[in-house]
Design a protein around this motif. Structure first.
Motif, PDB file in Angstrom:
ATOM      1  N   VAL A 161       0.872  -1.166   0.000  1.00  0.00           N
ATOM      2  CA  VAL A 161       0.000   0.000   0.000  1.00  0.00           C
ATOM      3  C   VAL A 161       0.911   1.218   0.000  1.00  0.00           C
ATOM      4  O   VAL A 161       2.050   1.156   0.455  1.00  0.00           O
ATOM      5  CB  VAL A 161      -0.963   0.037   1.214  1.00  0.00           C
ATOM      6  CG1 VAL A 161      -2.010  -1.062   1.106  1.00  0.00           C
ATOM      7  CG2 VAL A 161      -0.210  -0.064   2.523  1.00  0.00           C
ATOM      8  N   ASP A 162       0.409   2.317  -0.514  1.00  0.00           N
ATOM      9  CA  ASP A 162       1.264   3.498  -0.689  1.00  0.00           C
ATOM     10  C   ASP A 162       1.512   4.243   0.614  1.00  0.00           C
ATOM     11  O   ASP A 162       2.609   4.765   0.835  1.00  0.00           O
ATOM     12  CB  ASP A 162       0.614   4.444  -1.702  1.00  0.00           C
ATOM     13  CG  ASP A 162       0.424   3.781  -3.060  1.00  0.00           C
ATOM     14  OD1 ASP A 162       1.430   3.565  -3.753  1.00  0.00           O
ATOM     15  OD2 ASP A 162      -0.725   3.455  -3.405  1.00  0.00           O
ATOM     16  N   ILE A 163       0.502   4.307   1.473  1.00  0.00           N
ATOM     17  CA  ILE A 163       0.632   5.027   2.733  1.00  0.00           C
ATOM     18  C   ILE A 163       1.507   4.206   3.671  1.00  0.00           C
ATOM     19  O   ILE A 163       1.332   3.000   3.819  1.00  0.00           O
ATOM     20  CB  ILE A 163      -0.755   5.263   3.372  1.00  0.00           C
ATOM     21  CG1 ILE A 163      -1.707   5.920   2.355  1.00  0.00           C
ATOM     22  CG2 ILE A 163      -0.624   6.106   4.632  1.00  0.00           C
ATOM     23  CD1 ILE A 163      -1.174   7.165   1.695  1.00  0.00           C
ATOM     24  N   GLN A 164       2.435   4.863   4.341  1.00  0.00           N
ATOM     25  CA  GLN A 164       3.469   4.123   5.065  1.00  0.00           C
ATOM     26  C   GLN A 164       3.008   3.536   6.399  1.00  0.00           C
ATOM     27  O   GLN A 164       3.362   2.410   6.732  1.00  0.00           O
ATOM     28  CB  GLN A 164       4.681   5.018   5.304  1.00  0.00           C
ATOM     29  CG  GLN A 164       5.855   4.305   5.958  1.00  0.00           C
ATOM     30  CD  GLN A 164       7.160   4.969   5.647  1.00  0.00           C
ATOM     31  OE1 GLN A 164       7.712   4.822   4.566  1.00  0.00           O
ATOM     32  NE2 GLN A 164       7.657   5.730   6.602  1.00  0.00           N
ATOM     33  N   SER A 215      -7.087  -1.093  -2.049  1.00  0.00           N
ATOM     34  CA  SER A 215      -6.954   0.363  -2.127  1.00  0.00           C
ATOM     35  C   SER A 215      -6.380   0.857  -0.811  1.00  0.00           C
ATOM     36  O   SER A 215      -6.415   0.155   0.216  1.00  0.00           O
ATOM     37  CB  SER A 215      -8.317   1.033  -2.382  1.00  0.00           C
ATOM     38  OG  SER A 215      -9.148   0.912  -1.235  1.00  0.00           O
ATOM     39  N   ASN A 216      -5.849   2.068  -0.816  1.00  0.00           N
ATOM     40  CA  ASN A 216      -5.316   2.651   0.404  1.00  0.00           C
ATOM     41  C   ASN A 216      -6.427   2.914   1.417  1.00  0.00           C
ATOM     42  O   ASN A 216      -6.247   2.724   2.617  1.00  0.00           O
ATOM     43  CB  ASN A 216      -4.576   3.947   0.081  1.00  0.00           C
ATOM     44  CG  ASN A 216      -3.279   3.702  -0.666  1.00  0.00           C
ATOM     45  OD1 ASN A 216      -2.293   3.270  -0.094  1.00  0.00           O
ATOM     46  ND2 ASN A 216      -3.282   3.954  -1.969  1.00  0.00           N
ATOM     47  N   LEU A 220      -8.002   2.122   5.953  1.00  0.00           N
ATOM     48  CA  LEU A 220      -8.720   2.945   6.931  1.00  0.00           C
ATOM     49  C   LEU A 220     -10.032   2.293   7.340  1.00  0.00           C
ATOM     50  O   LEU A 220     -10.384   2.274   8.526  1.00  0.00           O
ATOM     51  CB  LEU A 220      -8.980   4.334   6.346  1.00  0.00           C
ATOM     52  CG  LEU A 220      -7.770   5.267   6.284  1.00  0.00           C
ATOM     53  CD1 LEU A 220      -8.068   6.464   5.400  1.00  0.00           C
ATOM     54  CD2 LEU A 220      -7.375   5.725   7.686  1.00  0.00           C
ATOM     55  N   GLU A 221     -10.747   1.739   6.371  1.00  0.00           N
ATOM     56  CA  GLU A 221     -12.002   1.055   6.678  1.00  0.00           C
ATOM     57  C   GLU A 221     -11.757  -0.131   7.613  1.00  0.00           C
ATOM     58  O   GLU A 221     -12.508  -0.353   8.567  1.00  0.00           O
ATOM     59  CB  GLU A 221     -12.655   0.586   5.380  1.00  0.00           C
ATOM     60  CG  GLU A 221     -13.095   1.720   4.460  1.00  0.00           C
ATOM     61  CD  GLU A 221     -13.429   1.243   3.058  1.00  0.00           C
ATOM     62  OE1 GLU A 221     -13.183   0.054   2.760  1.00  0.00           O
ATOM     63  OE2 GLU A 221     -13.935   2.066   2.267  1.00  0.00           O
ATOM     64  N   THR A 222     -10.701  -0.871   7.335  1.00  0.00           N
ATOM     65  CA  THR A 222     -10.377  -2.039   8.164  1.00  0.00           C
ATOM     66  C   THR A 222      -9.934  -1.616   9.553  1.00  0.00           C
ATOM     67  O   THR A 222     -10.255  -2.270  10.557  1.00  0.00           O
ATOM     68  CB  THR A 222      -9.283  -2.877   7.484  1.00  0.00           C
ATOM     69  OG1 THR A 222      -9.705  -3.226   6.162  1.00  0.00           O
ATOM     70  CG2 THR A 222      -9.007  -4.154   8.270  1.00  0.00           C
ATOM     71  N   LEU A 223      -9.195  -0.523   9.644  1.00  0.00           N
ATOM     72  CA  LEU A 223      -8.737  -0.044  10.946  1.00  0.00           C
ATOM     73  C   LEU A 223      -9.923   0.391  11.809  1.00  0.00           C
ATOM     74  O   LEU A 223      -9.977   0.081  13.012  1.00  0.00           O
ATOM     75  CB  LEU A 223      -7.744   1.097  10.764  1.00  0.00           C
ATOM     76  CG  LEU A 223      -7.043   1.622  12.020  1.00  0.00           C
ATOM     77  CD1 LEU A 223      -6.462   0.493  12.865  1.00  0.00           C
ATOM     78  CD2 LEU A 223      -5.951   2.617  11.645  1.00  0.00           C
ATOM     79  N   VAL A 224     -10.872   1.076  11.218  1.00  0.00           N
ATOM     80  CA  VAL A 224     -12.084   1.456  11.953  1.00  0.00           C
ATOM     81  C   VAL A 224     -12.816   0.203  12.430  1.00  0.00           C
ATOM     82  O   VAL A 224     -13.273   0.120  13.580  1.00  0.00           O
ATOM     83  CB  VAL A 224     -12.996   2.338  11.079  1.00  0.00           C
ATOM     84  CG1 VAL A 224     -14.378   2.480  11.714  1.00  0.00           C
ATOM     85  CG2 VAL A 224     -12.380   3.720  10.883  1.00  0.00           C
ATOM     86  N   ARG A 256       1.990   9.677  -7.379  1.00  0.00           N
ATOM     87  CA  ARG A 256       1.375   8.498  -7.998  1.00  0.00           C
ATOM     88  C   ARG A 256       1.147   7.424  -6.948  1.00  0.00           C
ATOM     89  O   ARG A 256       2.096   6.947  -6.317  1.00  0.00           O
ATOM     90  CB  ARG A 256       2.257   7.924  -9.102  1.00  0.00           C
ATOM     91  CG  ARG A 256       1.651   6.679  -9.758  1.00  0.00           C
ATOM     92  CD  ARG A 256       2.491   6.172 -10.915  1.00  0.00           C
ATOM     93  NE  ARG A 256       1.899   4.962 -11.485  1.00  0.00           N
ATOM     94  CZ  ARG A 256       2.178   3.718 -11.089  1.00  0.00           C
ATOM     95  NH1 ARG A 256       3.062   3.529 -10.119  1.00  0.00           N
ATOM     96  NH2 ARG A 256       1.593   2.680 -11.647  1.00  0.00           N
ATOM     97  N   LEU A 257      -0.117   7.082  -6.748  1.00  0.00           N
ATOM     98  CA  LEU A 257      -0.478   5.986  -5.870  1.00  0.00           C
ATOM     99  C   LEU A 257      -0.446   4.706  -6.701  1.00  0.00           C
ATOM    100  O   LEU A 257      -1.331   4.442  -7.513  1.00  0.00           O
ATOM    101  CB  LEU A 257      -1.872   6.206  -5.280  1.00  0.00           C
ATOM    102  CG  LEU A 257      -2.033   7.460  -4.406  1.00  0.00           C
ATOM    103  CD1 LEU A 257      -3.464   7.592  -3.913  1.00  0.00           C
ATOM    104  CD2 LEU A 257      -1.063   7.429  -3.225  1.00  0.00           C
ATOM    105  N   ALA A 258       0.605   3.908  -6.492  1.00  0.00           N
ATOM    106  CA  ALA A 258       0.823   2.735  -7.333  1.00  0.00           C
ATOM    107  C   ALA A 258      -0.271   1.693  -7.148  1.00  0.00           C
ATOM    108  O   ALA A 258      -0.674   1.033  -8.113  1.00  0.00           O
ATOM    109  CB  ALA A 258       2.190   2.122  -7.019  1.00  0.00           C
TER     110      ALA A 258
END
Length: 436
Positions: A161-164, A215-216, A220-224, A256-258
């Protein structure tokens, strides 16, 4: 005066199995102490450079040249010096290396030595390091609010995922121990959800789950969902923190979000992140744009700085001058403090003080290539910094630092935990004031 009598650098190994530098210092009163240099995967272009040997041995990552610097010029410059003169010891090393990023001595050589000097001074004074730091620098010690990774991405997880970093903070916890308890529940709830959906690829560099999301935003959805599965209300006691590390996927305002094969300019990236801030209980966000995108950082801070903590990492590289410039320009409202990013304890403390002078937050941080060294737990506590970022809730190089905070809590007392003070100026803090 308690003088440094000998300095010895040795090769040890970090959490990625890469060689790194440990420095051991002996004093003329018989005291000794040591410290180890960590190493980052996501690195700012302006941070201190780890000196590596290159060549075929150990994939070019050996540190014999850095060790030679410790055992040679650095030792000659520091032996005989008063160990309590931290600024003098650091200045002596800086005098040996006039390059901006420690290219001659190596930031790995200087940071291990600088931290070892601090440890030796504390040991000689018969004080725990956190107490010595507080006494030396006139600060009030407190137990920091942890920032703990649940999912690793970017350079920490093969860029799946792009976000670190997808992290949580627990500002509503009663004490440090309760932070650990709640984090345990969220962490393993996240793993269960990912395993059930076939989204679990393993464990990332810093101990967080290595995801296989489509998707990135799915992260977030999974973390919630994990926060809810742990029995918590998202945005109540538990909030989300992100490290975008945008320099890893963007240059000069082009991103660019790969994972999603998606290109965008700075404005589009800011809009996307703003949408996330509206949709999810995010209270802190790090490097939302690239280190070479000052206009983007200023714009992001203008739009969202009154709502969330905006941290500069690659953007500020633990540099006091860059903090002053960013504050003057209206970019960021907090800084990550990585001692190896600056290269010495003194330079890191200057950055910490610069942040304080502007009313900013200061988050003492580990690196992705870590060790059993617990210096940052003591620095964060002793300085009363308020926040500590170590990585995730697994792997002993991470847990060593969280566990050290628990030991310190037994001495300082549970009331020394800062709770949500660090997020007082965010939407979470405003929510608590309304409820009071």
């Amino acid at each position: 005066m308690t003088a440094i009598s000998s300095i010895h650098g040795r090769r040890v190994w970090d959490s990625r199995g890469a060689p790194t530098v440990e420095v051991e210092i002996h004093l003329d009163d018989g005291t000794s102490a040591r410290a180890i240099a960590p190493a980052g995967a996501s690195r700012g272009a302006r941070e201190a450079i780890d000196l590596r040997d290159g060549g075929a041995t150990l994939r070019g990552k050996d540190v014999q040249s850095a060790l030679a610097n410790v055992n040679g010029p650095i030792a000659r410059a520091l032996i005989g010096r008063d160990v309590t003169d931290q600024s003098g010891a650091d200045a002596a090393m800086l005098a040996l290396d006039r390059t901006p990023h420690k290219e001659v001595l190596g930031g790995n050589a200087t940071v291990a030595t600088s931290l070892a000097v601090l440890h030796a001074a504390a040991a000689s004074a018969r004080k725990p390091l956190w107490r010595f730091v507080a006494d030396q620098y006139g600060t009030t010690p407190s137990l920091p609010l942890p920032e703990i990774q649940i999912f690793g991405g970017g350079a920490h997880a093969g860029r799946r995922v792009d976000i670190q970093d997808f992290m949580i903070m627990v500002p509503g916890a009663r004490d440090f121990d309760e932070v650990m308890e709640i984090t345990n529940e969220v962490y393993f709830a996240a793993g269960d959800i990912m395993a059930q959906k076939g989204k679990l690829a393993g464990v990332a560099d810093e101990g967080g789950w290595w995801p296989s999301f489509d998707s990135n935003e799915e992260a977030l959805e999974t973390l919630v969902a994990a926060i809810e599965k742990a029995g918590e209300v998202p945005g109540d006691r538990v909030v989300i923190s992100l490290d975008i590390a945008a320099s890893e996927f963007g240059k000069q305002g082009a991103y660019r979000l790969a994972l999603e094969d998606r290109k965008m300019d700075s404005g589009a990236l800011i809009d996307m992140l703003g949408g996330w801030l509206d949709a999810y209980p995010i209270a802190s966000i790090e490097d939302p744009v690239g280190e070479d995108d000052p206009e983007g950082m200023i714009e992001f801070t203008r739009r969202f700085g009154s709502r969330v903590q905006i941290i500069g990492d690659d953007y500020l590289v633990t540099n006091a001058q860059l903090v002053d410039e960013a504050a003057a320009n209206g970019a960021c409202n907090a800084v990550l403090i990585k001692v190896n990013q600056a290269g010495t304890v003194s330079e890191s403390l200057s950055t910490f003080r610069a942040a304080q002078s502007h009313g900013w937050g200061a988050i003492v941080s580990a690196r992705s290539g870590e060790t059993e060294d617990t210096s940052i737990s003591h620095l964060s506590t002793g300085l009363g910094g308020g926040q500590l970022k170590v990585g995730s809730f697994t792997r002993s190089e991470r847990m060593a630092k969280w566990n050290e905070c628990l030991r310190i809590q037994d001495i300082l007392g549970r009331d020394a935990f800062v709770k949500g003070t660090a997020l007082a100026d965010t939407w979470w803090g405003a929510k608590q004031k309304e409820m009071a």
